[in-house]
Design a protein around this motif. Structure first.
Motif, mmCIF file in Angstrom:
data_model
loop_
_atom_site.group_PDB
_atom_site.id
_atom_site.type_symbol
_atom_site.label_atom_id
_atom_site.label_comp_id
_atom_site.label_asym_id
_atom_site.label_seq_id
_atom_site.Cartn_x
_atom_site.Cartn_y
_atom_site.Cartn_z
ATOM 1 N N ARG A 222 81.027 14.022 -71.106
ATOM 2 C CA ARG A 222 82.132 13.504 -70.920
ATOM 3 C C ARG A 222 81.994 12.016 -70.344
ATOM 4 N N SER A 223 82.868 11.343 -70.900
ATOM 5 C CA SER A 223 82.881 10.019 -70.329
ATOM 6 C C SER A 223 83.925 9.809 -69.357
ATOM 7 N N PRO A 224 83.686 8.931 -68.350
ATOM 8 C CA PRO A 224 84.556 8.562 -67.242
ATOM 9 C C PRO A 224 85.981 8.004 -67.608
ATOM 10 N N ARG A 225 85.932 7.414 -68.835
ATOM 11 C CA ARG A 225 87.216 6.774 -69.332
ATOM 12 C C ARG A 225 87.178 7.229 -70.679
ATOM 13 N N PRO A 226 88.373 7.560 -71.505
ATOM 14 C CA PRO A 226 88.360 7.869 -73.036
ATOM 15 C C PRO A 226 87.832 6.822 -73.896
ATOM 16 N N ALA A 227 87.130 7.029 -74.930
ATOM 17 C CA ALA A 227 86.732 6.370 -75.858
ATOM 18 C C ALA A 227 87.826 5.538 -76.464
ATOM 19 N N GLY A 228 87.586 4.306 -76.846
ATOM 20 C CA GLY A 228 88.699 3.295 -77.406
ATOM 21 C C GLY A 228 89.062 3.868 -78.996
ATOM 22 N N VAL A 229 89.982 3.256 -79.346
ATOM 23 C CA VAL A 229 90.391 3.738 -80.753
ATOM 24 C C VAL A 229 89.363 3.298 -81.835
ATOM 25 N N ALA A 230 88.538 1.934 -81.461
ATOM 26 C CA ALA A 230 87.539 1.620 -82.572
ATOM 27 C C ALA A 230 86.293 2.633 -82.418
ATOM 28 N N VAL A 356 79.059 7.436 -71.590
ATOM 29 C CA VAL A 356 78.979 8.507 -70.286
ATOM 30 C C VAL A 356 78.759 7.609 -68.925
ATOM 31 N N HIS A 357 77.741 6.469 -69.074
ATOM 32 C CA HIS A 357 77.413 5.777 -67.967
ATOM 33 C C HIS A 357 78.016 4.543 -67.770
ATOM 34 N N GLY A 358 79.296 4.287 -68.408
ATOM 35 C CA GLY A 358 79.979 3.492 -68.109
ATOM 36 C C GLY A 358 79.892 1.797 -69.044
ATOM 37 N N HIS A 359 79.334 1.954 -70.051
ATOM 38 C CA HIS A 359 79.042 0.896 -71.076
ATOM 39 C C HIS A 359 79.947 1.212 -72.164
#
Length: 440
Positions: A222-230, A356-359
């Motif tokens: 799980r990523s802290p922020r949703p993945a981008g459209v790209a 997941v780690h913010g990059h």
């Protein structure tokens, strides 16, 4: 109050720490971390605007503290440089639950063990211990461990605390994509051709993708922020090409497609089943890194212990993926594309670990580049049919004639995966990557 200082001349109380020599135009790391003030001063005491500036920048490091330039800005000889750093990051020190959080934040802001010597400490970890110990806390906070040796790692993001939730996120959800894909292929083998079969294929593919999305929203991936459209579009293209692309490209080179080209069902089943080892290997890496962070006494020591863990986790995943692809090929009677699927699996796992780690930037570029190469090769073959454009297909036709259609996704994903690995090793071996990724 007990602080943890390294013995030596840096502990002399009558001499303030002198900043190391920096070349012309180079920023002073001590001044950038401790805040601006009078020339040569390390202590930026509270002034008319000091409180607001410190509160706005504490814990972020996005802008230097705006200390006041009035009286009390410069520290007298024998001043306390750690106090200046605490004032700069006082909100971080106040809300930290253990020294690990302070150490990781300082590292994220550019602090190194060498820079910590300017604050009379041998490394960032011991400096963070003193900062944590010197912050006044309520009685309910006094039970928090003051030293790293007794620090308990925080729960890994996505790892459940209770038994049923752990079973759900580590066993049931990761097994769902593979089970749905296997059921879909078994049903299609018995279904007669027609409209009902087409609808079943569409429904089955959507079900598998929904199960994969559930695995990415819960658990270690799980990523802290949703993945981008790209990222989403590139991932869907790469997965679709792994199943349909080789057959389409081979047919296009031969002048087609004039009929439905073959679908690589073995690769589809192997990648779906590999969601389970991907979750387990991500859990292995993240949990192991947090435990090493609790035991480490320096940033270099933590990085040296984390790099082999990342490579071991990736190796375990690739070994499991190869075994599942071989098993799927044996069950379906069709050899899977081991090279292309293996490179794609490594690329997707590394990209997800970085997310997941913010990059976000590096995984987006790597995934988009690999997808763009595959799309460009396919378009060049189709565009070569236009008058005077036959030269466009020469590179693709030459590569396919020598190595086969599988070489295109293998090269595209392998090069992107190696580039991403070169970025992931230093990025994921930093202490700041394993504390609060949602803040970066």
């Amino acid at each position: 109050m007990t602080t943890h200082h390294a013995p030596g001349p840096l502990d002399a109380p009558s001499r303030p720490a002198q900043p190391a020599h920096t070349g012309p135009g180079e920023p002073d790391p001590v001044r950038s971390l401790a805040g601006s003030g009078a020339p040569g001063a390390l202590y930026a005491g509270p002034g008319p605007s000091g409180d607001t500036a410190a509160g706005s920048s504490a814990g972020t490091g996005d802008s230097p503290a705006q200390g006041s330039g009035g009286p009390g800005t410069a520290a007298p000889p024998g001043g306390d440089p750690v106090k200046a750093l605490m004032h700069r990051h006082r909100e971080l020190c106040a809300r930290a639950v253990d020294p690990l959080e302070i150490a990781a934040a300082l590292e994220a802001h550019g602090m190194t063990d060498r820079t910590a010597a300017h604050f009379r400490h041998r490394d960032v970890f011991s400096l963070a211990e003193e900062m944590y110990a010197r912050v006044p806390r309520h009685s309910s906070d006094r039970s928090a461990p003051p030293a790293f040796a007794h620090a308990v790692p925080e729960p890994v993001a996505g790892a459940a605390a209770s038994g049923p939730s752990r079973l759900l996120t580590l066993v049931l959800l990761p097994a769902l994509p593979g089970a749905l894909c296997a059921g879909l292929l078994a049903g299609l083998a018995q279904a007669p051709p027609g409209r009902a079969r087409t609808l079943a294929v569409v429904a089955g593919v959507l079900a598998v993708l929904s199960a994969v999305q559930l695995c990415l929203r819960h658990g270690p991936l799980r990523s802290p922020r949703p993945a981008g459209v790209a990222v989403r579009l590139a991932t869907l293209w790469l997965l679709g090409y792994a199943v349909l692309g080789d057959g389409l490209l081979d047919a296009a080179v031969r002048g087609g497609p004039d009929r439905l080209w073959p679908v690589d069902t073995a690769t589809a089943l192997g990648l779906a089943l590999a969601m389970w080892p991907a979750v387990l290997c991500a859990r292995l890496f993240t949990g192991g890194a947090r435990r090493r962070l609790a035991r480490s006494r320096g940033l270099g020591e933590f990085a040296a212990a984390t790099r082999p863990l990342l490579l071991a986790s990736l190796t375990c995943y690739l070994a499991a993926l190869a075994g599942l692809l071989a098993l799927a090929g044996a069950a379906l009677g069709a050899p899977p594309a081991l090279g292309g699927a293996g490179a794609l699996g490594a690329l997707l796992l590394l990209a997800r670990l970085l997310l997941v780690h913010g990059h976000r930037a590096t995984p987006t570029v790597a995934l988009a580049t690999a997808a763009g190469v595959e799309l460009a090769v396919l378009c060049s073959v189709l565009a070569s049919r236009l008058p005077g454009c036959g030269f466009l297909a020469v590179p693709a036709e030459t590569l396919i004639e020598v190595c086969g259609a599988e070489a295109v996704p293998t090269l595209a994903c392998a090069v992107a995966a190696f580039a991403l690995l070169g970025r992931a090793v230093p990025a994921l071996s930093r202490a700041s990557a394993h504390t609060d990724p949602g803040t970066r």
